[in-house]
Enzyme design. Sequence first.
Site, PDB file in Angstrom:
ATOM      1  CD1 TRP A 106      -2.561   1.732   0.366  1.00 34.40           C
ATOM      2  CD2 TRP A 106      -2.090   1.903   2.550  1.00 34.40           C
ATOM      3  NE1 TRP A 106      -3.280   2.779   0.864  1.00 34.40           N
ATOM      4  CE2 TRP A 106      -3.016   2.911   2.194  1.00 34.40           C
ATOM      5  CE3 TRP A 106      -1.657   1.807   3.876  1.00 34.40           C
ATOM      6  CZ2 TRP A 106      -3.507   3.824   3.123  1.00 34.40           C
ATOM      7  CZ3 TRP A 106      -2.145   2.712   4.801  1.00 34.40           C
ATOM      8  CH2 TRP A 106      -3.069   3.709   4.429  1.00 34.40           C
ATOM      9  CG  ASP A 121      -2.837  -2.991   6.726  1.00 34.10           C
ATOM     10  OD1 ASP A 121      -4.005  -2.956   7.167  1.00 34.10           O
ATOM     11  OD2 ASP A 121      -2.367  -2.090   6.003  1.00 34.10           O
ATOM     12  CE  LYS A 174     -10.490   0.350   2.738  1.00 29.63           C
ATOM     13  NZ  LYS A 174      -9.868   1.212   1.810  1.00 29.63           N
TER      14      LYS A 174
HETATM   15  C1  LMR Z   1      -6.694   2.628  -0.853  1.00 31.16           C
HETATM   16  O1  LMR Z   1      -5.681   1.937  -0.840  1.00 31.16           O
HETATM   17  O2  LMR Z   1      -7.183   3.110  -1.888  1.00 31.16           O
HETATM   18  C2  LMR Z   1      -7.432   2.867   0.438  1.00 31.16           C
HETATM   19  O3  LMR Z   1      -6.832   2.180   1.472  1.00 31.16           O
HETATM   20  C3  LMR Z   1      -7.620   4.309   0.727  1.00 31.16           C
HETATM   21  C4  LMR Z   1      -6.358   5.034   1.058  1.00 31.16           C
HETATM   22  O4  LMR Z   1      -6.357   5.728   2.072  1.00 31.16           O
HETATM   23  O5  LMR Z   1      -5.378   4.952   0.314  1.00 31.16           O
END
Ligand code: LMR
Length: 398
Positions: free
Chosen positions: A127, A209, A244
Amino acid sequence: MFEHLPIAPPDSILGLADAFAKDPRPGKINLTVGVYKTEDGATPILATVKKAEVKLLNTENTKGYMPIEGHQEYLRGVVNLVFGSELEHGRVAAAQTPGGTGALRVGADTVAKHFPGTRIWLSNPTWANHGSIFQAAGLETNVYSYLSSDKTSLDFSAMIQDLETNGRRGDLVCLHACCHNPTGIDPTLAQWEQIAELLAQKGMIPFVDFAYQGFGDGLEEDAKPLHTLLKKNSEAIVCSSFSKNFGLYSERVGAVMLVSTEASKTEAALSQIRQAIRCNYSNPPRHGASTVATILSDPTLHSEWVSEVNAMRDRISQMRNMFIDGMKKTGIDRDFSFLASQKGMFSYSGLNNMQADWLKNERAIYIVGTGRINVAGMAPQTMDTLCNAIADCLRATR
Ligand code: LMR
């Protein structure tokens, strides 16, 4: 002083959502930020959330501060949802946090303060915000291999080899419990067992996570990788988000949970988490956690909510399959069937940054520059437009 501040670059995910909002072109499609949408493009409030809010409106009698660690009934519900009967709940120091991001930061702050110089291993890719959060907390970030070179599957042996060769006792390993963000590619349960074994052998600590519980195979099924890790590893940090699975994005509802070797260590762990929270945002907001607590503690609402999560998961999976078929129909020679085994909101399309720009500029279709597509943003009525645009993009950028 402030006149010397340079302009920071836009966020690689939320910045695109802003750009999308400002785009005047009709028929634009937003597949960027991980937000669930219905076929009509709405991000609805779940029916169970509405019912819980009505209940709260009638019964809530204070807006006084919450305890530093948050809503007690919420925390009991969350620990139950995440750990089930796999673990003695007394070993878990749990605190409510503003979303999953807050949980990651509080967990990282707690470790960094008491174990300076701690390293955390992140999957490559992960992420987009993970690195910034952990570095801001003072952890040293490193990456382990995750994707195969053609970006269509997990390179498990490279992952294990990296952790085996480079990992040290006391290192944290950031793992996505399910629905890996951004790839949608998860290890199998047998592979999770090997990961659990390796971490235990090396004395590395899972930093999990858990932002998409229920979006992979089901609420209970998605907790199995975590339970597998905990069978072999007596310590862990788990960060849950309810953005989510309760659709409570803007209410910022999450939890950080520190698992200790034995229940007698939990009080100390919780006291340190409280300190990390107090000097950050003092104490958490009430509404989202009260809503989740109301749903989890009421058997009727709870089972209705499970059905709502199942319905969201099913729609996403239908869209993923429809997309694969749609790409086949375009006649393009790129095979997208590898997406079928991906789980959760996202798919890694294999498109590159330049192709993402082409889609945005030429067709008003927004995806993240890494090629991540929010499958939950797809709809049957726009599927042909999307697939034809991607096929045209592939032809134009060969
Ligand atoms: C994403 O990965 O799109 C979500 O977790 C929202 C974010 O805050 O990035």
